[in-house]
Design an enzyme around this catalytic site. Structure first.
Site, PDB file in Angstrom:
ATOM      1  N   GLU A 249      -9.746  -2.203   5.064  1.00 13.51           N
ATOM      2  CA  GLU A 249     -10.384  -1.880   6.331  1.00 13.51           C
ATOM      3  C   GLU A 249     -11.656  -2.707   6.519  1.00 13.51           C
ATOM      4  O   GLU A 249     -12.229  -3.215   5.545  1.00 13.51           O
ATOM      5  CB  GLU A 249     -10.744  -0.382   6.347  1.00 13.51           C
ATOM      6  CG  GLU A 249      -9.536   0.555   6.263  1.00 13.51           C
ATOM      7  CD  GLU A 249      -8.800   0.722   7.593  1.00 13.51           C
ATOM      8  OE1 GLU A 249      -8.687  -0.258   8.355  1.00 13.51           O
ATOM      9  OE2 GLU A 249      -8.322   1.831   7.863  1.00 13.51           O
TER      10      GLU A 249
ATOM     11  N   ASP B  76       0.815  -1.211   0.000  1.00 13.31           N
ATOM     12  CA  ASP B  76       0.000   0.000   0.000  1.00 13.31           C
ATOM     13  C   ASP B  76       0.853   1.268   0.000  1.00 13.31           C
ATOM     14  O   ASP B  76       2.067   1.224   0.217  1.00 13.31           O
ATOM     15  CB  ASP B  76      -0.956   0.007   1.209  1.00 13.31           C
ATOM     16  CG  ASP B  76      -0.307  -0.539   2.484  1.00 13.31           C
ATOM     17  OD1 ASP B  76       0.934  -0.517   2.583  1.00 13.31           O
ATOM     18  OD2 ASP B  76      -1.037  -0.978   3.373  1.00 13.31           O
TER      19      ASP B  76
ATOM     20  N   HIS C 124      -7.319  -5.034  10.029  1.00 11.07           N
ATOM     21  CA  HIS C 124      -7.016  -4.785   8.618  1.00 11.07           C
ATOM     22  C   HIS C 124      -5.697  -5.442   8.206  1.00 11.07           C
ATOM     23  O   HIS C 124      -4.797  -5.640   9.014  1.00 11.07           O
ATOM     24  CB  HIS C 124      -7.057  -3.283   8.260  1.00 11.07           C
ATOM     25  CG  HIS C 124      -5.916  -2.455   8.753  1.00 11.07           C
ATOM     26  ND1 HIS C 124      -6.068  -1.162   9.195  1.00 11.07           N
ATOM     27  CD2 HIS C 124      -4.582  -2.709   8.862  1.00 11.07           C
ATOM     28  CE1 HIS C 124      -4.891  -0.670   9.540  1.00 11.07           C
ATOM     29  NE2 HIS C 124      -3.974  -1.585   9.353  1.00 11.07           N
TER      30      HIS C 124
ATOM     31  N   ASN D  21      -7.734  -3.138  14.153  1.00 12.55           N
ATOM     32  CA  ASN D  21      -9.111  -3.445  13.748  1.00 12.55           C
ATOM     33  C   ASN D  21      -9.162  -4.640  12.793  1.00 12.55           C
ATOM     34  O   ASN D  21     -10.184  -4.887  12.160  1.00 12.55           O
ATOM     35  CB  ASN D  21      -9.757  -2.210  13.100  1.00 12.55           C
ATOM     36  CG  ASN D  21      -9.024  -1.762  11.835  1.00 12.55           C
ATOM     37  OD1 ASN D  21      -8.095  -2.431  11.368  1.00 12.55           O
ATOM     38  ND2 ASN D  21      -9.454  -0.644  11.265  1.00 12.55           N
TER      39      ASN D  21
HETATM   40  C1  F6R Z   1       1.309  -1.371   6.113  1.00 15.09           C
HETATM   41  C2  F6R Z   1       0.111  -2.148   6.256  1.00 15.09           C
HETATM   42  C3  F6R Z   1      -0.708  -2.157   7.490  1.00 15.09           C
HETATM   43  C4  F6R Z   1       0.095  -2.392   8.759  1.00 15.09           C
HETATM   44  C5  F6R Z   1      -0.816  -2.372   9.979  1.00 15.09           C
HETATM   45  C6  F6R Z   1      -0.047  -2.604  11.257  1.00 15.09           C
HETATM   46  O1  F6R Z   1       1.896  -1.609   4.860  1.00 15.09           O
HETATM   47  O2  F6R Z   1      -0.200  -2.793   5.338  1.00 15.09           O
HETATM   48  O3  F6R Z   1      -1.687  -3.164   7.382  1.00 15.09           O
HETATM   49  O4  F6R Z   1       0.745  -3.628   8.660  1.00 15.09           O
HETATM   50  O5  F6R Z   1      -1.465  -1.151  10.043  1.00 15.09           O
HETATM   51  O6  F6R Z   1       0.794  -1.521  11.480  1.00 15.09           O
HETATM   52  P1  F6R Z   1       1.851  -1.514  12.676  1.00 15.09           P
HETATM   53  O7  F6R Z   1       2.851  -2.560  12.346  1.00 15.09           O
HETATM   54  O8  F6R Z   1       2.433  -0.134  12.662  1.00 15.09           O
HETATM   55  O9  F6R Z   1       1.078  -1.830  13.916  1.00 15.09           O
END
Ligand code: F6R
Length: 250
Positions: A143, A67, A138, A136
Protein backbone atom coordinates in the site's frame (compact mmCIF):
# COMPACT_ATOMS: atom_id res chain seq x y z
CA UNK A 1 8.79 -0.56 -20.70
CA UNK A 2 6.44 -1.76 -23.43
CA UNK A 3 2.78 -0.76 -23.27
CA UNK A 4 0.04 -2.56 -25.17
CA UNK A 5 -3.24 -0.71 -25.57
CA UNK A 6 -6.14 -3.07 -26.20
CA UNK A 7 -9.69 -2.11 -27.14
CA UNK A 8 -11.44 -3.68 -24.18
CA UNK A 9 -11.21 -6.14 -21.30
CA UNK A 10 -11.49 -9.22 -23.53
CA UNK A 11 -8.65 -8.09 -25.78
CA UNK A 12 -6.55 -7.16 -22.74
CA UNK A 13 -7.10 -10.64 -21.31
CA UNK A 14 -6.16 -12.36 -24.58
CA UNK A 15 -2.99 -10.31 -24.93
CA UNK A 16 -1.95 -10.99 -21.32
CA UNK A 17 -2.70 -14.70 -21.61
CA UNK A 18 -0.71 -14.84 -24.84
CA UNK A 19 2.33 -13.38 -23.13
CA UNK A 20 2.04 -15.84 -20.23
CA UNK A 21 1.51 -18.77 -22.60
CA UNK A 22 4.59 -17.72 -24.59
CA UNK A 23 6.64 -17.86 -21.39
CA UNK A 24 5.33 -21.35 -20.57
CA UNK A 25 6.13 -22.55 -24.09
CA UNK A 26 9.59 -20.96 -24.02
CA UNK A 27 10.38 -22.44 -20.59
CA UNK A 28 8.05 -25.30 -19.58
CA UNK A 29 9.46 -25.38 -16.04
CA UNK A 30 9.11 -21.63 -15.53
CA UNK A 31 8.05 -19.87 -12.34
CA UNK A 32 4.96 -17.70 -12.71
CA UNK A 33 4.18 -15.01 -10.16
CA UNK A 34 0.39 -14.71 -10.02
CA UNK A 35 -2.17 -12.18 -8.86
CA UNK A 36 -5.82 -12.30 -7.84
CA UNK A 37 -8.63 -9.73 -8.01
CA UNK A 38 -11.09 -8.94 -10.75
CA UNK A 39 -8.61 -8.01 -13.48
CA UNK A 40 -6.88 -11.38 -14.10
CA UNK A 41 -10.09 -13.46 -14.27
CA UNK A 42 -10.32 -13.18 -18.07
CA UNK A 43 -6.60 -13.87 -18.44
CA UNK A 44 -6.99 -17.08 -16.44
CA UNK A 45 -10.01 -18.10 -18.55
CA UNK A 46 -7.88 -17.71 -21.68
CA UNK A 47 -5.08 -19.77 -20.14
CA UNK A 48 -7.52 -22.54 -19.18
CA UNK A 49 -8.86 -22.61 -22.75
CA UNK A 50 -5.35 -22.78 -24.21
CA UNK A 51 -4.32 -25.57 -21.84
CA UNK A 52 -7.48 -27.55 -22.68
CA UNK A 53 -6.75 -27.17 -26.39
CA UNK A 54 -3.33 -28.64 -25.71
CA UNK A 55 -1.50 -25.50 -26.83
CA UNK A 56 0.72 -25.65 -23.72
CA UNK A 57 0.99 -27.44 -20.40
CA UNK A 58 1.50 -26.33 -16.81
CA UNK A 59 2.83 -29.74 -15.71
CA UNK A 60 6.28 -28.41 -14.85
CA UNK A 61 5.30 -24.85 -13.94
CA UNK A 62 5.69 -23.49 -10.41
CA UNK A 63 3.59 -20.56 -9.19
CA UNK A 64 4.00 -18.05 -6.38
CA UNK A 65 1.09 -15.79 -5.56
CA UNK A 66 1.48 -12.26 -4.38
CA UNK A 67 -0.69 -12.22 -1.33
CA UNK A 68 -3.32 -13.68 0.97
CA UNK A 69 -5.75 -12.19 3.45
CA UNK A 70 -4.70 -12.67 7.05
CA UNK A 71 -7.02 -14.98 9.01
CA UNK A 72 -8.93 -16.40 6.05
CA UNK A 73 -8.83 -20.19 5.71
CA UNK A 74 -7.83 -21.65 2.32
CA UNK A 75 -11.38 -22.89 1.78
CA UNK A 76 -12.97 -19.52 2.58
CA UNK A 77 -14.64 -18.39 -0.68
CA UNK A 78 -12.88 -15.01 -0.51
CA UNK A 79 -9.42 -16.34 0.30
CA UNK A 80 -6.90 -16.01 -2.45
CA UNK A 81 -6.12 -19.76 -2.28
CA UNK A 82 -9.78 -20.46 -3.02
CA UNK A 83 -9.74 -17.87 -5.82
CA UNK A 84 -6.70 -19.47 -7.46
CA UNK A 85 -8.17 -22.96 -7.21
CA UNK A 86 -11.51 -21.96 -8.70
CA UNK A 87 -10.26 -19.49 -11.33
CA UNK A 88 -7.21 -21.42 -12.53
CA UNK A 89 -5.56 -24.34 -10.75
CA UNK A 90 -8.56 -26.71 -10.69
CA UNK A 91 -8.89 -26.39 -14.47
CA UNK A 92 -5.31 -26.86 -15.67
CA UNK A 93 -2.76 -29.66 -15.46
CA UNK A 94 -0.57 -28.02 -12.81
CA UNK A 95 0.86 -30.10 -9.94
CA UNK A 96 -0.88 -28.71 -6.80
CA UNK A 97 2.39 -29.14 -4.89
CA UNK A 98 3.96 -26.56 -7.19
CA UNK A 99 1.46 -23.80 -6.33
CA UNK A 100 2.37 -21.44 -3.52
CA UNK A 101 0.36 -18.83 -1.66
CA UNK A 102 1.12 -17.29 1.76
CA UNK A 103 -0.70 -19.05 4.61
CA UNK A 104 -3.19 -16.55 6.00
CA UNK A 105 -3.84 -18.78 9.01
CA UNK A 106 -0.23 -19.10 10.17
CA UNK A 107 0.02 -18.60 13.95
CA UNK A 108 3.26 -16.73 13.50
CA UNK A 109 2.62 -14.46 10.54
CA UNK A 110 6.13 -12.98 10.57
CA UNK A 111 7.67 -16.44 10.40
CA UNK A 112 5.31 -17.26 7.53
CA UNK A 113 6.48 -14.14 5.68
CA UNK A 114 10.13 -15.18 6.12
CA UNK A 115 9.28 -18.72 4.95
CA UNK A 116 7.58 -17.32 1.86
CA UNK A 117 10.56 -15.17 0.90
CA UNK A 118 12.91 -18.13 1.35
CA UNK A 119 10.63 -20.34 -0.72
CA UNK A 120 10.36 -17.80 -3.55
CA UNK A 121 14.13 -17.43 -3.59
CA UNK A 122 14.64 -21.21 -3.49
CA UNK A 123 12.58 -21.70 -6.67
CA UNK A 124 14.55 -18.94 -8.38
CA UNK A 125 12.04 -16.05 -8.25
CA UNK A 126 9.45 -15.52 -10.98
CA UNK A 127 10.34 -15.68 -14.65
CA UNK A 128 7.16 -13.71 -15.26
CA UNK A 129 5.33 -11.81 -12.54
CA UNK A 130 1.70 -10.94 -13.28
CA UNK A 131 0.43 -7.86 -11.44
CA UNK A 132 -2.90 -6.09 -11.13
CA UNK A 133 -3.01 -2.50 -9.97
CA UNK A 134 -4.88 -0.95 -7.07
CA UNK A 135 -6.72 2.33 -7.64
CA UNK A 136 -4.26 3.80 -5.15
CA UNK A 137 -1.28 2.42 -7.06
CA UNK A 138 -0.72 -0.66 -4.91
CA UNK A 139 0.84 -3.82 -6.33
CA UNK A 140 0.34 -7.00 -4.38
CA UNK A 141 -0.87 -5.41 -1.16
CA UNK A 142 2.05 -3.00 -0.99
CA UNK A 143 0.00 0.00 0.00
CA UNK A 144 1.08 3.64 -0.40
CA UNK A 145 3.37 4.64 2.46
CA UNK A 146 6.66 6.17 3.49
CA UNK A 147 8.96 3.45 2.18
CA UNK A 148 9.10 0.50 -0.17
CA UNK A 149 9.08 -2.71 1.87
CA UNK A 150 11.46 -5.32 0.50
CA UNK A 151 10.35 -8.45 2.34
CA UNK A 152 7.03 -10.28 2.47
CA UNK A 153 5.18 -8.63 5.33
CA UNK A 154 1.87 -8.22 7.13
CA UNK A 155 0.12 -5.09 5.95
CA UNK A 156 -2.81 -3.06 7.24
CA UNK A 157 -5.07 -2.58 4.24
CA UNK A 158 -6.00 1.01 3.44
CA UNK A 159 -9.62 2.14 3.43
CA UNK A 160 -9.38 2.57 -0.36
CA UNK A 161 -8.44 -1.10 -0.77
CA UNK A 162 -11.07 -2.29 1.70
CA UNK A 163 -13.71 -0.27 -0.18
CA UNK A 164 -12.52 -1.56 -3.57
CA UNK A 165 -12.56 -5.21 -2.42
CA UNK A 166 -15.87 -4.95 -0.54
CA UNK A 167 -17.60 -5.91 -3.82
CA UNK A 168 -16.40 -9.49 -3.32
CA UNK A 169 -17.85 -9.73 0.22
CA UNK A 170 -21.40 -9.44 1.58
CA UNK A 171 -20.45 -6.05 3.08
CA UNK A 172 -17.35 -3.95 3.75
CA UNK A 173 -17.29 -5.06 7.41
CA UNK A 174 -16.35 -8.58 6.28
CA UNK A 175 -13.22 -7.51 4.38
CA UNK A 176 -10.16 -8.57 6.39
CA UNK A 177 -8.18 -5.59 7.64
CA UNK A 178 -4.80 -7.22 7.15
CA UNK A 179 -3.02 -9.31 4.54
CA UNK A 180 0.32 -11.00 3.96
CA UNK A 181 1.94 -9.60 0.86
CA UNK A 182 5.08 -10.23 -1.11
CA UNK A 183 7.32 -7.17 -0.80
CA UNK A 184 9.10 -5.31 -3.56
CA UNK A 185 12.19 -7.51 -3.31
CA UNK A 186 10.60 -10.60 -4.87
CA UNK A 187 8.51 -8.55 -7.31
CA UNK A 188 11.56 -6.68 -8.59
CA UNK A 189 13.58 -9.92 -8.73
CA UNK A 190 11.20 -11.29 -11.38
CA UNK A 191 12.82 -11.53 -14.80
CA UNK A 192 9.80 -9.91 -16.44
CA UNK A 193 6.81 -8.04 -14.98
CA UNK A 194 3.42 -8.04 -16.69
CA UNK A 195 1.06 -5.41 -15.30
CA UNK A 196 -2.56 -5.54 -16.43
CA UNK A 197 -5.22 -2.89 -15.89
CA UNK A 198 -8.75 -2.35 -17.06
CA UNK A 199 -11.23 0.48 -16.67
CA UNK A 200 -11.10 4.21 -16.16
CA UNK A 201 -10.77 3.85 -12.39
CA UNK A 202 -7.21 2.64 -13.02
CA UNK A 203 -6.24 5.47 -15.38
CA UNK A 204 -4.80 7.80 -12.76
CA UNK A 205 -2.84 5.01 -11.02
CA UNK A 206 -1.36 3.81 -14.32
CA UNK A 207 -0.44 7.37 -15.25
CA UNK A 208 1.28 7.97 -11.90
CA UNK A 209 3.05 4.60 -12.08
CA UNK A 210 4.53 5.34 -15.51
CA UNK A 211 4.91 9.13 -15.60
CA UNK A 212 5.00 10.18 -11.96
CA UNK A 213 7.98 10.21 -9.60
CA UNK A 214 9.29 6.90 -8.24
CA UNK A 215 7.79 7.10 -4.78
CA UNK A 216 6.30 4.70 -2.21
CA UNK A 217 3.24 6.94 -2.30
CA UNK A 218 2.55 5.18 -5.62
CA UNK A 219 3.99 1.70 -5.05
CA UNK A 220 3.72 0.67 -8.72
CA UNK A 221 6.07 3.53 -9.66
CA UNK A 222 8.97 1.30 -8.53
CA UNK A 223 8.43 -0.62 -11.78
CA UNK A 224 10.09 2.29 -13.60
CA UNK A 225 13.33 0.85 -12.17
CA UNK A 226 12.72 -2.66 -13.56
CA UNK A 227 14.40 -3.54 -16.83
CA UNK A 228 11.61 -5.60 -18.39
CA UNK A 229 8.07 -4.40 -17.73
CA UNK A 230 5.15 -4.98 -20.06
CA UNK A 231 1.88 -3.16 -19.39
CA UNK A 232 -1.30 -4.41 -21.00
CA UNK A 233 -4.28 -2.15 -20.52
CA UNK A 234 -7.60 -1.49 -22.13
CA UNK A 235 -8.32 1.85 -23.74
CA UNK A 236 -10.04 3.27 -20.66
CA UNK A 237 -7.18 2.42 -18.30
CA UNK A 238 -4.57 3.87 -20.66
CA UNK A 239 -6.48 6.98 -21.68
CA UNK A 240 -4.52 9.38 -19.48
CA UNK A 241 -1.17 7.93 -20.61
CA UNK A 242 -2.13 8.22 -24.26
CA UNK A 243 -3.33 11.81 -23.77
CA UNK A 244 0.04 12.59 -22.19
CA UNK A 245 1.75 11.36 -25.35
CA UNK A 246 3.31 8.19 -23.92
CA UNK A 247 3.99 5.82 -26.85
CA UNK A 248 1.90 2.66 -26.82
CA UNK A 249 1.55 -0.32 -29.16
CA UNK A 250 -1.91 -0.68 -30.63
C1 F6R B 1 -4.24 -9.27 -5.76
C2 F6R B 1 -3.40 -8.10 -5.75
C3 F6R B 1 -3.92 -6.72 -5.87
C4 F6R B 1 -4.87 -6.53 -7.04
C5 F6R B 1 -5.37 -5.09 -7.09
C6 F6R B 1 -6.32 -4.87 -8.25
O1 F6R B 1 -3.46 -10.43 -5.68
O2 F6R B 1 -2.25 -8.29 -5.63
O3 F6R B 1 -2.83 -5.84 -6.03
O4 F6R B 1 -4.20 -6.85 -8.23
O5 F6R B 1 -6.01 -4.79 -5.90
O6 F6R B 1 -7.48 -5.60 -8.02
P1 F6R B 1 -8.64 -5.69 -9.12
O7 F6R B 1 -8.06 -6.46 -10.25
O8 F6R B 1 -9.75 -6.42 -8.43
O9 F6R B 1 -8.97 -4.28 -9.49
Amino acid sequence: MRIYREADYGAMSRRAAGLIAAEVVRKPACVLGLATGGTPVGTYEELIAGCRRGDFSFREVHTVNLDEYKSLAPDHPQSYRYYMQTHLFDHIDIDPANTHIPDGLADDARAECARYDALTESIGFADLQLLGLGRNGHIGFNEPGDCFRKETHVVDLTQSTIDANARFFAHAGEVPRQALTMGMGCIMAARRVLLIASGEEKAEAIYQAVCGPVTPQCPASILQLHRDVVIVGDAAALEKLVKAGVPVCG
